[in-house]
Design a protein around this motif. Structure first.
Motif, PDB file in Angstrom:
ATOM      1  N   PRO A   1       0.818  -1.221   0.000  1.00  9.98           N
ATOM      2  CA  PRO A   1       0.000   0.000   0.000  1.00  9.98           C
ATOM      3  C   PRO A   1       0.853   1.273   0.000  1.00  9.98           C
ATOM      4  CG  PRO A   1       0.057  -0.952   2.187  1.00  9.98           C
ATOM      5  CD  PRO A   1       0.758  -1.925   1.270  1.00  9.98           C
ATOM      6  N   VAL A   2       0.302   2.317  -0.604  1.00  8.69           N
ATOM      7  CA  VAL A   2       0.933   3.634  -0.557  1.00  8.69           C
ATOM      8  C   VAL A   2       0.512   4.265   0.768  1.00  8.69           C
ATOM      9  CG1 VAL A   2       0.998   5.931  -1.590  1.00  8.69           C
ATOM     10  CG2 VAL A   2       0.906   3.903  -3.055  1.00  8.69           C
ATOM     11  N   VAL A   3       1.487   4.662   1.581  1.00  5.18           N
ATOM     12  CA  VAL A   3       1.218   5.250   2.891  1.00  5.18           C
ATOM     13  C   VAL A   3       1.971   6.569   2.991  1.00  5.18           C
ATOM     14  CG1 VAL A   3       1.415   4.946   5.384  1.00  5.18           C
ATOM     15  CG2 VAL A   3       0.936   2.975   3.933  1.00  5.18           C
ATOM     16  N   CYS A   4       1.263   7.629   3.349  1.00  2.21           N
ATOM     17  CA  CYS A   4       1.857   8.951   3.528  1.00  2.21           C
ATOM     18  C   CYS A   4       2.013   9.207   5.023  1.00  2.21           C
ATOM     19  CB  CYS A   4       0.953  10.023   2.935  1.00  2.21           C
ATOM     20  SG  CYS A   4       0.517   9.727   1.227  1.00  2.21           S
ATOM     21  N   VAL A   5       3.141   9.802   5.417  1.00  2.00           N
ATOM     22  CA  VAL A   5       3.410  10.095   6.821  1.00  2.00           C
ATOM     23  C   VAL A   5       3.825  11.558   6.931  1.00  2.00           C
ATOM     24  CG1 VAL A   5       4.840   9.523   8.817  1.00  2.00           C
ATOM     25  CG2 VAL A   5       4.174   7.727   7.212  1.00  2.00           C
ATOM     26  N   ASP A   6       3.284  12.250   7.934  1.00  2.00           N
ATOM     27  CA  ASP A   6       3.677  13.633   8.188  1.00  2.00           C
ATOM     28  C   ASP A   6       3.790  13.832   9.695  1.00  2.00           C
ATOM     29  OD1 ASP A   6       4.440  16.204   7.715  1.00  2.00           O
ATOM     30  OD2 ASP A   6       2.480  16.910   7.056  1.00  2.00           O
ATOM     31  N   GLU A   7       4.591  14.803  10.094  1.00  2.00           N
ATOM     32  CA  GLU A   7       4.840  15.068  11.510  1.00  2.00           C
ATOM     33  C   GLU A   7       4.987  16.568  11.709  1.00  2.00           C
ATOM     34  OE1 GLU A   7       8.617  14.410  14.547  1.00  2.00           O
ATOM     35  OE2 GLU A   7       8.750  13.678  12.503  1.00  2.00           O
ATOM     36  N   THR A   8       4.503  17.044  12.842  1.00  2.00           N
ATOM     37  CA  THR A   8       4.690  18.439  13.208  1.00  2.00           C
ATOM     38  C   THR A   8       4.730  18.550  14.729  1.00  2.00           C
ATOM     39  OG1 THR A   8       3.906  20.706  12.870  1.00  2.00           O
ATOM     40  CG2 THR A   8       2.230  19.049  13.258  1.00  2.00           C
ATOM     41  N   SER A   9       5.280  19.624  15.231  1.00  2.00           N
ATOM     42  CA  SER A   9       5.249  19.845  16.674  1.00  2.00           C
ATOM     43  C   SER A   9       4.480  21.143  16.928  1.00  2.00           C
ATOM     44  CB  SER A   9       6.662  19.891  17.241  1.00  2.00           C
ATOM     45  OG  SER A   9       7.131  21.170  17.404  1.00  2.00           O
ATOM     46  N   LYS A  10       3.724  21.149  17.990  1.00  7.21           N
ATOM     47  CA  LYS A  10       2.896  22.309  18.336  1.00  7.21           C
ATOM     48  C   LYS A  10       3.168  22.729  19.771  1.00  7.21           C
ATOM     49  CE  LYS A  10       0.570  22.701  14.559  1.00  7.21           C
ATOM     50  NZ  LYS A  10       0.706  23.857  13.730  1.00  7.21           N
ATOM     51  N   GLN A  11       3.160  24.026  20.009  1.00  9.26           N
ATOM     52  CA  GLN A  11       3.319  24.551  21.353  1.00  9.26           C
ATOM     53  C   GLN A  11       1.952  24.585  22.029  1.00  9.26           C
ATOM     54  OE1 GLN A  11       5.960  27.985  22.862  1.00  9.26           O
ATOM     55  NE2 GLN A  11       4.116  28.967  22.118  1.00  9.26           N
ATOM     56  N   MET A  12       1.887  24.080  23.230  1.00 14.23           N
ATOM     57  CA  MET A  12       0.644  24.079  23.988  1.00 14.23           C
ATOM     58  C   MET A  12       0.631  25.339  24.853  1.00 14.23           C
ATOM     59  SD  MET A  12      -0.243  21.272  22.723  1.00 14.23           S
ATOM     60  CE  MET A  12      -1.716  20.809  23.553  1.00 14.23           C
ATOM     61  N   ILE A  13      -0.456  26.115  24.762  1.00 10.06           N
ATOM     62  CA  ILE A  13      -0.537  27.368  25.512  1.00 10.06           C
ATOM     63  C   ILE A  13      -1.841  27.438  26.304  1.00 10.06           C
ATOM     64  CG2 ILE A  13       0.936  28.620  23.896  1.00 10.06           C
ATOM     65  CD1 ILE A  13      -1.589  29.905  22.754  1.00 10.06           C
ATOM     66  N   ALA A  14      -1.840  28.285  27.331  1.00 12.39           N
ATOM     67  CA  ALA A  14      -3.036  28.514  28.151  1.00 12.39           C
ATOM     68  C   ALA A  14      -3.243  30.020  28.282  1.00 12.39           C
ATOM     69  CB  ALA A  14      -2.866  27.887  29.528  1.00 12.39           C
ATOM     70  N   GLU A  15      -4.486  30.416  28.383  1.00 13.75           N
ATOM     71  CA  GLU A  15      -4.822  31.825  28.596  1.00 13.75           C
ATOM     72  C   GLU A  15      -4.358  32.249  29.984  1.00 13.75           C
ATOM     73  OE1 GLU A  15      -6.283  33.887  26.460  1.00 13.75           O
ATOM     74  OE2 GLU A  15      -7.132  32.529  24.971  1.00 13.75           O
ATOM     75  N   THR A  16      -3.836  33.468  30.115  1.00 18.50           N
ATOM     76  CA  THR A  16      -3.463  33.993  31.432  1.00 18.50           C
ATOM     77  C   THR A  16      -4.531  34.939  31.964  1.00 18.50           C
ATOM     78  OG1 THR A  16      -2.212  35.784  30.414  1.00 18.50           O
ATOM     79  CG2 THR A  16      -0.989  33.813  31.023  1.00 18.50           C
ATOM     80  N   ARG A  17      -5.418  35.388  31.089  1.00 14.97           N
ATOM     81  CA  ARG A  17      -6.534  36.260  31.482  1.00 14.97           C
ATOM     82  C   ARG A  17      -7.807  35.741  30.828  1.00 14.97           C
ATOM     83  NH1 ARG A  17      -3.410  41.904  30.307  1.00 14.97           N
ATOM     84  NH2 ARG A  17      -1.865  41.619  31.938  1.00 14.97           N
ATOM     85  N   VAL A  18      -8.909  35.988  31.467  1.00  9.62           N
ATOM     86  CA  VAL A  18     -10.198  35.560  30.928  1.00  9.62           C
ATOM     87  C   VAL A  18     -10.516  36.392  29.688  1.00  9.62           C
ATOM     88  CG1 VAL A  18     -12.665  35.343  31.402  1.00  9.62           C
ATOM     89  CG2 VAL A  18     -11.000  34.916  33.224  1.00  9.62           C
ATOM     90  N   PRO A  19     -10.836  35.734  28.546  1.00 13.75           N
ATOM     91  CA  PRO A  19     -11.176  36.502  27.337  1.00 13.75           C
ATOM     92  C   PRO A  19     -12.440  37.335  27.540  1.00 13.75           C
ATOM     93  CG  PRO A  19     -10.799  34.182  26.831  1.00 13.75           C
ATOM     94  CD  PRO A  19     -10.823  34.306  28.314  1.00 13.75           C
ATOM     95  N   ILE A  20     -12.519  38.441  26.825  1.00  9.70           N
ATOM     96  CA  ILE A  20     -13.719  39.285  26.846  1.00  9.70           C
ATOM     97  C   ILE A  20     -14.703  38.668  25.860  1.00  9.70           C
ATOM     98  CG2 ILE A  20     -14.653  41.580  26.380  1.00  9.70           C
ATOM     99  CD1 ILE A  20     -11.832  42.673  27.067  1.00  9.70           C
ATOM    100  N   THR A  21     -15.878  38.317  26.336  1.00  7.67           N
ATOM    101  CA  THR A  21     -16.859  37.634  25.496  1.00  7.67           C
ATOM    102  C   THR A  21     -17.389  38.539  24.385  1.00  7.67           C
ATOM    103  OG1 THR A  21     -18.619  38.221  27.024  1.00  7.67           O
ATOM    104  CG2 THR A  21     -17.585  36.083  27.343  1.00  7.67           C
ATOM    105  N   ALA A  22     -17.907  37.895  23.346  1.00 10.84           N
ATOM    106  CA  ALA A  22     -18.469  38.623  22.208  1.00 10.84           C
ATOM    107  C   ALA A  22     -19.782  39.293  22.622  1.00 10.84           C
ATOM    108  CB  ALA A  22     -18.715  37.662  21.059  1.00 10.84           C
ATOM    109  N   LYS A  23     -20.051  40.423  21.996  1.00 11.47           N
ATOM    110  CA  LYS A  23     -21.306  41.152  22.189  1.00 11.47           C
ATOM    111  C   LYS A  23     -21.847  41.478  20.808  1.00 11.47           C
ATOM    112  CE  LYS A  23     -19.909  43.155  26.552  1.00 11.47           C
ATOM    113  NZ  LYS A  23     -19.505  44.317  27.286  1.00 11.47           N
ATOM    114  N   PRO A  24     -23.089  41.857  20.687  1.00  9.75           N
ATOM    115  CA  PRO A  24     -23.616  42.205  19.369  1.00  9.75           C
ATOM    116  C   PRO A  24     -22.756  43.275  18.697  1.00  9.75           C
ATOM    117  CG  PRO A  24     -25.403  42.074  20.953  1.00  9.75           C
ATOM    118  CD  PRO A  24     -24.125  41.943  21.725  1.00  9.75           C
ATOM    119  N   GLY A  25     -22.278  42.976  17.515  1.00  4.96           N
ATOM    120  CA  GLY A  25     -21.450  43.912  16.764  1.00  4.96           C
ATOM    121  C   GLY A  25     -19.968  43.857  17.107  1.00  4.96           C
ATOM    122  N   ARG A  26     -19.561  43.019  18.065  1.00  2.00           N
ATOM    123  CA  ARG A  26     -18.146  42.899  18.456  1.00  2.00           C
ATOM    124  C   ARG A  26     -17.765  41.431  18.592  1.00  2.00           C
ATOM    125  NH1 ARG A  26     -16.042  47.634  22.298  1.00  2.00           N
ATOM    126  NH2 ARG A  26     -14.287  47.507  20.886  1.00  2.00           N
TER     127      ARG A  26
END
Length: 72
Positions: free
Chosen positions: A17-42
């Motif tokens: 079989p033809v098999v494709c392999v790929d690899e990547t590394s990702k940085q895991m992050i966390a919020e340090t402040r609570v996001p401001i929630t969306a409001k109508p028009g924002r």
């Protein structure tokens, strides 16, 4: 590169079989402040500051001629 691309032109053979392999590394992050929630028009707003929580390696293996709607 041409040798690699030639693999995709081979006839389908379940024994090789033809098999494709790929690899990547990702940085895991966390919020340090609570996001401001969306409001109508924002949209929601997130601070650019973050806390690093390490990294993760992601691996993907895919057999393009093994179903999934593709045919050869």
């Amino acid at each position: 590169m041409e040798d690699v691309l030639e693999v995709y032109h081979r006839p389908h053979n379940p024994a090789y079989p033809v098999v494709c392999v790929d690899e990547t590394s990702k940085q895991m992050i966390a919020e340090t402040r609570v996001p401001i929630t969306a409001k109508p028009g924002r949209v929601a707003r997130h601070d650019y500051e973050y806390e690093r929580n390490g990294t993760a390696n992601l691996f993907m293996i895919f057999a393009p001629w093994k179903g999934g709607g593709m045919s050869k």
